[in-house]
Design a protein around this motif. Structure first.
Motif, mmCIF file in Angstrom:
data_model
loop_
_atom_site.group_PDB
_atom_site.id
_atom_site.type_symbol
_atom_site.label_atom_id
_atom_site.label_comp_id
_atom_site.label_asym_id
_atom_site.label_seq_id
_atom_site.Cartn_x
_atom_site.Cartn_y
_atom_site.Cartn_z
ATOM 1 N N ARG A 126 0.849 -0.980 0.106
ATOM 2 C CA ARG A 126 0.232 0.169 -0.039
ATOM 3 C C ARG A 126 0.892 1.106 0.078
ATOM 4 N NH1 ARG A 126 -4.699 -1.759 3.950
ATOM 5 N NH2 ARG A 126 -5.669 -3.582 3.178
ATOM 6 N N LEU A 127 2.067 1.212 0.781
ATOM 7 C CA LEU A 127 2.507 2.286 1.040
ATOM 8 C C LEU A 127 3.479 2.615 -0.525
ATOM 9 C CD1 LEU A 127 6.288 1.856 1.502
ATOM 10 C CD2 LEU A 127 5.102 1.182 3.442
ATOM 11 N N THR A 128 3.715 1.596 -1.101
ATOM 12 C CA THR A 128 4.309 1.719 -2.621
ATOM 13 C C THR A 128 3.398 2.478 -3.363
ATOM 14 O OG1 THR A 128 5.902 0.049 -1.910
ATOM 15 C CG2 THR A 128 5.639 0.615 -4.418
ATOM 16 N N GLU A 129 2.233 1.995 -3.323
ATOM 17 C CA GLU A 129 1.119 2.230 -4.360
ATOM 18 C C GLU A 129 0.735 3.825 -3.962
ATOM 19 O OE1 GLU A 129 -0.551 1.491 -6.839
ATOM 20 O OE2 GLU A 129 -2.294 2.644 -7.001
ATOM 21 N N GLU A 130 0.714 4.292 -2.636
ATOM 22 C CA GLU A 130 0.717 5.743 -2.352
ATOM 23 C C GLU A 130 1.680 6.457 -3.113
ATOM 24 O OE1 GLU A 130 -0.424 6.878 1.783
ATOM 25 O OE2 GLU A 130 -0.051 8.874 1.162
ATOM 26 N N ALA A 131 2.918 5.966 -2.898
ATOM 27 C CA ALA A 131 4.031 6.732 -3.596
ATOM 28 C C ALA A 131 3.661 6.776 -5.174
ATOM 29 C CB ALA A 131 5.419 5.947 -3.261
ATOM 30 N N ARG A 132 3.301 5.696 -5.656
ATOM 31 C CA ARG A 132 2.931 6.002 -6.871
ATOM 32 C C ARG A 132 2.138 6.960 -7.410
ATOM 33 N NH1 ARG A 132 -0.377 3.931 -11.120
ATOM 34 N NH2 ARG A 132 -1.856 3.411 -9.585
ATOM 35 N N GLN A 133 0.936 6.771 -6.686
ATOM 36 C CA GLN A 133 -0.189 7.784 -7.327
ATOM 37 C C GLN A 133 0.307 9.455 -6.723
ATOM 38 O OE1 GLN A 133 -3.887 6.796 -5.030
ATOM 39 N NE2 GLN A 133 -3.718 4.584 -6.048
ATOM 40 N N ARG A 134 1.094 9.586 -5.575
ATOM 41 C CA ARG A 134 1.511 10.892 -5.184
ATOM 42 C C ARG A 134 2.518 11.306 -6.253
ATOM 43 N NH1 ARG A 134 1.075 13.440 -0.364
ATOM 44 N NH2 ARG A 134 -0.179 12.464 1.148
ATOM 45 N N HIS A 135 3.338 10.636 -6.950
ATOM 46 C CA HIS A 135 4.451 10.950 -7.672
ATOM 47 C C HIS A 135 4.294 10.806 -9.098
ATOM 48 C CE1 HIS A 135 7.202 12.112 -4.318
ATOM 49 N NE2 HIS A 135 7.106 11.154 -3.717
ATOM 50 N N LYS A 136 3.051 10.218 -9.333
ATOM 51 C CA LYS A 136 2.815 9.664 -10.672
ATOM 52 C C LYS A 136 4.001 8.987 -11.373
ATOM 53 C CE LYS A 136 -0.527 13.792 -11.231
ATOM 54 N NZ LYS A 136 -0.278 14.232 -9.894
ATOM 55 N N LEU A 137 4.169 7.952 -10.627
ATOM 56 C CA LEU A 137 5.396 7.247 -10.999
ATOM 57 C C LEU A 137 4.986 6.375 -12.231
ATOM 58 C CD1 LEU A 137 6.689 6.192 -7.603
ATOM 59 C CD2 LEU A 137 7.629 8.106 -8.966
ATOM 60 N N SER A 138 5.974 6.116 -13.203
ATOM 61 C CA SER A 138 6.130 5.337 -14.317
ATOM 62 C C SER A 138 6.133 3.856 -13.475
ATOM 63 C CB SER A 138 7.102 5.401 -15.231
ATOM 64 O OG SER A 138 8.475 5.122 -14.690
ATOM 65 N N TYR A 139 6.178 2.567 -14.382
ATOM 66 C CA TYR A 139 6.221 1.414 -13.784
ATOM 67 C C TYR A 139 7.534 1.148 -13.227
ATOM 68 C CZ TYR A 139 1.897 -0.349 -16.255
ATOM 69 O OH TYR A 139 0.472 -0.300 -16.776
ATOM 70 N N VAL A 140 8.622 1.615 -13.912
ATOM 71 C CA VAL A 140 9.834 1.087 -13.479
ATOM 72 C C VAL A 140 10.438 1.920 -12.387
ATOM 73 C CG1 VAL A 140 11.205 2.651 -14.925
ATOM 74 C CG2 VAL A 140 12.125 0.439 -14.505
ATOM 75 N N ALA A 141 9.916 3.250 -12.294
ATOM 76 C CA ALA A 141 10.007 4.255 -11.224
ATOM 77 C C ALA A 141 9.521 3.690 -9.790
ATOM 78 C CB ALA A 141 9.705 5.443 -11.521
ATOM 79 N N THR A 142 8.310 3.236 -10.026
ATOM 80 C CA THR A 142 7.406 2.605 -8.933
ATOM 81 C C THR A 142 8.434 1.227 -8.390
ATOM 82 O OG1 THR A 142 5.262 3.174 -9.963
ATOM 83 C CG2 THR A 142 5.419 1.515 -8.085
ATOM 84 N N ALA A 143 8.585 0.551 -9.310
ATOM 85 C CA ALA A 143 9.523 -0.566 -8.702
ATOM 86 C C ALA A 143 10.930 -0.097 -7.908
ATOM 87 C CB ALA A 143 9.830 -1.639 -9.937
ATOM 88 N N ALA A 144 11.463 0.781 -8.596
ATOM 89 C CA ALA A 144 12.902 1.224 -7.921
ATOM 90 C C ALA A 144 12.570 1.931 -6.726
ATOM 91 C CB ALA A 144 13.347 2.394 -8.920
ATOM 92 N N LEU A 145 11.419 2.864 -6.783
ATOM 93 C CA LEU A 145 11.358 3.477 -5.395
ATOM 94 C C LEU A 145 10.649 2.522 -4.142
ATOM 95 C CD1 LEU A 145 11.448 6.221 -3.762
ATOM 96 C CD2 LEU A 145 9.088 6.737 -4.824
ATOM 97 N N GLY A 146 9.676 1.598 -4.780
ATOM 98 C CA GLY A 146 9.186 0.669 -3.696
ATOM 99 C C GLY A 146 10.320 -0.117 -3.318
#
Ligand code: ZN
Length: 300
Positions: free
Chosen positions: A24-44
């Motif tokens: 969930r926290l990775t999903e929240e980061a994805r939505q907040r920062h409008k992350l691409s797929y690969v950026a979501t994986a890297a930040l998560g």
């Protein structure tokens, strides 16, 4: 399963394990920062690693910052994780995207870059923080954090990090860190068995997506090694300490001339928090108030 952290031990304390679910926290980061797929994986992955690393610290105020600076299109990554279970972070280029790698997986290593540095700062809440730098191994984050643990903490460690992100967002994210204490490290057969089991665990997110819980994953890895799973479950969340007042405090540092300029040209000011992408608006009245405070501080 809610985002959580669970600890376990095995081999009479010779093995320590920590597991994190961070979907969930990775999903929240994805939505907040409008992350691409690969950026979501890297930040998560990096946020999950931060939560795993900070979990071994003792003082309640302890925090771990991880900065990844590679030569790939993602730019840098910065995360800040606390022993209180909060984490926040961002990447420089949230919309960087790459085609899948040769294994058909998100190309985190390509996006981060295969060359560069990983900086880890451990802050116990007083005195100088302890910081350490290692070169990137692959940019895949898991390899790089493992390398850091072996190099700077000299504890044999196995780390698995995973983020699964699809069209609906993040459906599984988490990680497991297993560390072998000196008294167990002499048992070569034990270490080899553990290494091969962790290597097989490369599909960590498939286990989570199949509904496996952290205790079940611990059981799979350490069940025949005298496993003890500790009953405490720590809840985890994406959380940032920024506030409107802190933003005003930062604006105040600009000084009266700059503030006057903002009032005349823009009728206010706007500031975005890097960590959580929250946007704060200060209007002219707010800025006038800051000028009043600045003047009274100068006279006082
Ligand atoms: Zn913030």
């Amino acid at each position: 399963m809610a985002d959580q952290l669970i600890r376990a031990a095995a081999a009479e304390g010779g093995i320590r394990a920590v597991g994190v679910v961070s979907t969930r926290l990775t999903e929240e980061a994805r939505q907040r920062h409008k992350l691409s797929y690969v950026a979501t994986a890297a930040l998560g992955r990096t946020m999950t690693a931060g939560l795993l690393l900070v979990s071994s610290m003792k003082r309640a105020e302890s925090r771990v910052n991880i900065r990844v600076k590679g030569n790939g299109p993602l730019g840098g990554i910065l995360i800040d994780a606390g022993l209180d279970g909060t984490v926040r972070g961002y990447v420089d280029n949230p919309d960087a995207e790459l085609p899948p790698n040769a294994k058909g997986k998100l190309d985190v290593g390509g996006a981060v870059g295969h060359e560069g540095y990983l900086y880890v700062v451990r802050d116990v809440g007083y005195g100088y923080p302890y910081s350490s730098t290692v070169e990137l191994v692959s940019g895949e984050i898991g390899d790089d954090i493992s390398h850091y643990l072996v190099r700077s903490e000299q504890t044999p460690s196995a780390l698995v990090l995973g983020v699964f992100v699809g069209a609906q967002g993040v459906t599984a994210a988490g990680g497991v860190l297993i560390q072998v204490m000196p008294k167990a490290a002499e048992d070569e057969a034990l270490v080899r068995t553990l290494e091969s089991r962790v290597a097989e665990l490369s599909g960590f997110t498939p286990l989570l997506r199949a509904g496996k819980t952290l205790p079940e994953i611990f059981e799979h890895l350490l069940g025949d090694m005298g496993l003890t799973i500790f009953p405490e479950t720590q809840m985890l969340q994406f959380s940032c300490g920024c506030t409107f007042d802190r933003m005003l405090g930062a604006l105040k540092l600009l000084g009266e001339d700059e503030l006057r300029d903002m009032i005349e040209k823009d009728d206010g000011a706007e500031a975005t928090c890097h960590f959580c992408n929250e946007v704060y608006h200060a209007d002219s009245n707010d800025l006038e108030q800051l000028i009043v405070e600045l003047r009274s501080e100068m006279n006082g």
